[in-house]
Scaffold this active site. Structure first.
Site, PDB file in Angstrom:
ATOM      1  N   ARG A 227       3.123  11.018   5.007  1.00 48.29           N
ATOM      2  CA  ARG A 227       1.748  11.099   4.523  1.00 48.29           C
ATOM      3  C   ARG A 227       1.679  12.092   3.361  1.00 48.29           C
ATOM      4  O   ARG A 227       2.387  13.102   3.348  1.00 48.29           O
ATOM      5  CB  ARG A 227       0.795  11.554   5.638  1.00 48.29           C
ATOM      6  CG  ARG A 227       0.509  10.473   6.683  1.00 48.29           C
ATOM      7  CD  ARG A 227      -0.346   9.354   6.103  1.00 48.29           C
ATOM      8  NE  ARG A 227      -0.749   8.368   7.102  1.00 48.29           N
ATOM      9  CZ  ARG A 227      -0.105   7.246   7.357  1.00 48.29           C
ATOM     10  NH1 ARG A 227       1.027   6.975   6.703  1.00 48.29           N
ATOM     11  NH2 ARG A 227      -0.563   6.385   8.253  1.00 48.29           N
ATOM     12  N   HIS A 275       2.776   3.480  -1.879  1.00 51.11           N
ATOM     13  CA  HIS A 275       2.632   3.397  -0.418  1.00 51.11           C
ATOM     14  C   HIS A 275       3.129   2.045   0.102  1.00 51.11           C
ATOM     15  O   HIS A 275       2.407   1.320   0.797  1.00 51.11           O
ATOM     16  CB  HIS A 275       1.177   3.620  -0.002  1.00 51.11           C
ATOM     17  CG  HIS A 275       1.031   4.119   1.403  1.00 51.11           C
ATOM     18  ND1 HIS A 275       0.050   4.987   1.794  1.00 51.11           N
ATOM     19  CD2 HIS A 275       1.764   3.869   2.531  1.00 51.11           C
ATOM     20  CE1 HIS A 275       0.155   5.242   3.085  1.00 51.11           C
ATOM     21  NE2 HIS A 275       1.201   4.583   3.554  1.00 51.11           N
TER      22      HIS A 275
END
EC number: 1.1.1.79
Length: 312
Positions: A227, A275
């Site tokens: 993250r 991502h």
């Protein structure tokens, strides 16, 4: 059996049809605002509070490996999900294989010094460089969960020294395990490549900061697959500019999409992907969810349930 489904970007109709085929006895519907009809299971990603609040559900499935979007909403809206409702995440469903591909390809890229040769190419400079030695190229995995174990297994094929760090000690063959904050410095001290696969919890936010980066060997590399909130981006940029960190491969960021004005875009030692390190594979996810629901209906004990207190 009634199942409600919500995902802001997935092909909802595909999922509904696939779930109906995999669980013939289930009535599956797309949830929309105002739908307060009963349901047994909810399949969600970034769900609105009203979707889950007050429901007597048998389980909720997060349609990804992380559950931070749900847990963060629960902190602000504890009524969103009753404490008795089990919360599951997709433990693998093809994500482990994707993480393996991503991590191995980038580690080998750095090990063979392709990053340095790219910089030489940009200036039309021809110069063979000394090779790195495998025994000195220790790979450290920060976060030793399901995906971390998969990445470690794939790197063992290439005979790199491997170590991992997590809250509790692991017993992975061929991997040196470190546990707890008291062993973090020792873990970092030999990591030529640091691969971040930590869960997103209050304890891990901002963990990759100046103090942590200073404990790595000079010229280390960072691969962030977890993250964006784990990394203090200004501290990473400073470490890159000083040479303390030689390169970074980043798939996740504090703000996504990464703003055009971010200095990370133009930094010569940073590689960015949007991502995509491990995305949900629908067919494998449907198979996992249908199997898990069948086990829940039989009252069996299951792996993959989220510990809400720990955040993973």
């Amino acid at each position: 059996m009634d199942i409600i489904f919500y995902h802001p970007t997935f092909d909802t109709q595909w999922w509904i049809e696939a779930l109906r085929k995999a669980i013939p006895q289930a009535r599956v519907r797309a949830w929309k605002s105002g739908d307060n009809d009963s349901a047994d299971y909810a399949l969600v990603w970034h769900p609105p509070v009203e979707m889950l609040a007050g429901r007597d559900l048998k389980a909720v499935f997060a349609l990804g490996a992380g559950v931070d979007s749900i847990l963060s909403k629960l902190q602000a809206h504890p009524e969103m999900l009753k404490p008795s409702v089990p919360l599951f995440r997709l433990e693998d469903t093809g994500m482990g294989e994707q993480m393996q591909e991503y991590a191995v390809s980038q580690v080998l890229h750095w090990f063979r010094r392709f990053d340095d040769y790219r910089i030489q190419q940009n200036s039309s400079h021809w110069q063979p460089l000394p090779e790195y030695h495998r025994e000195d190229f220790t790979i450290g995995i920060l976060g030793a969960g399901v995906l971390g174990s998969k990445v470690a297994q794939s790197l063992q094929t290439w005979r790199f020294p491997l170590r991992c760090w997590s809250r509790t000690r692991k017993s992975w063959p061929g991997v040196q395990s470190f546990a707890g904050r008291e062993e973090l410095s020792a873990f970092l001290s030999q990591c030529r490549v640091l691969i971040n696969l930590l869960p997103n919890t209050p304890e891990t936010v901002g963990i990759i900061n100046q103090q942590l980066l200073e404990k790595l060997p000079d010229g280390a590399y960072l691969l962030n697959l977890a993250r964006g909130v784990h990394v203090v981006e200004d501290d990473l940029l400073a470490a890159l500019d000083s040479g303390k960190v030689k390169g970074a491969m980043l798939d996740v960021f504090n703000r996504e999409p990464l703003p055009p004005e971010s200095p990370l875009w133009q930094h010569p030692r940073v590689t960015i992907t949007p991502h995509v390190a491990a995305i949900t594979r629908p067919a494998e996810a449907v198979e996992y969810i249908s199997r898990t629901i069948a086990q829940l209906e039989k009252g069996e004990r299951l792996c993959g349930q989220v510990d809400r207190a720990r955040g993973y």
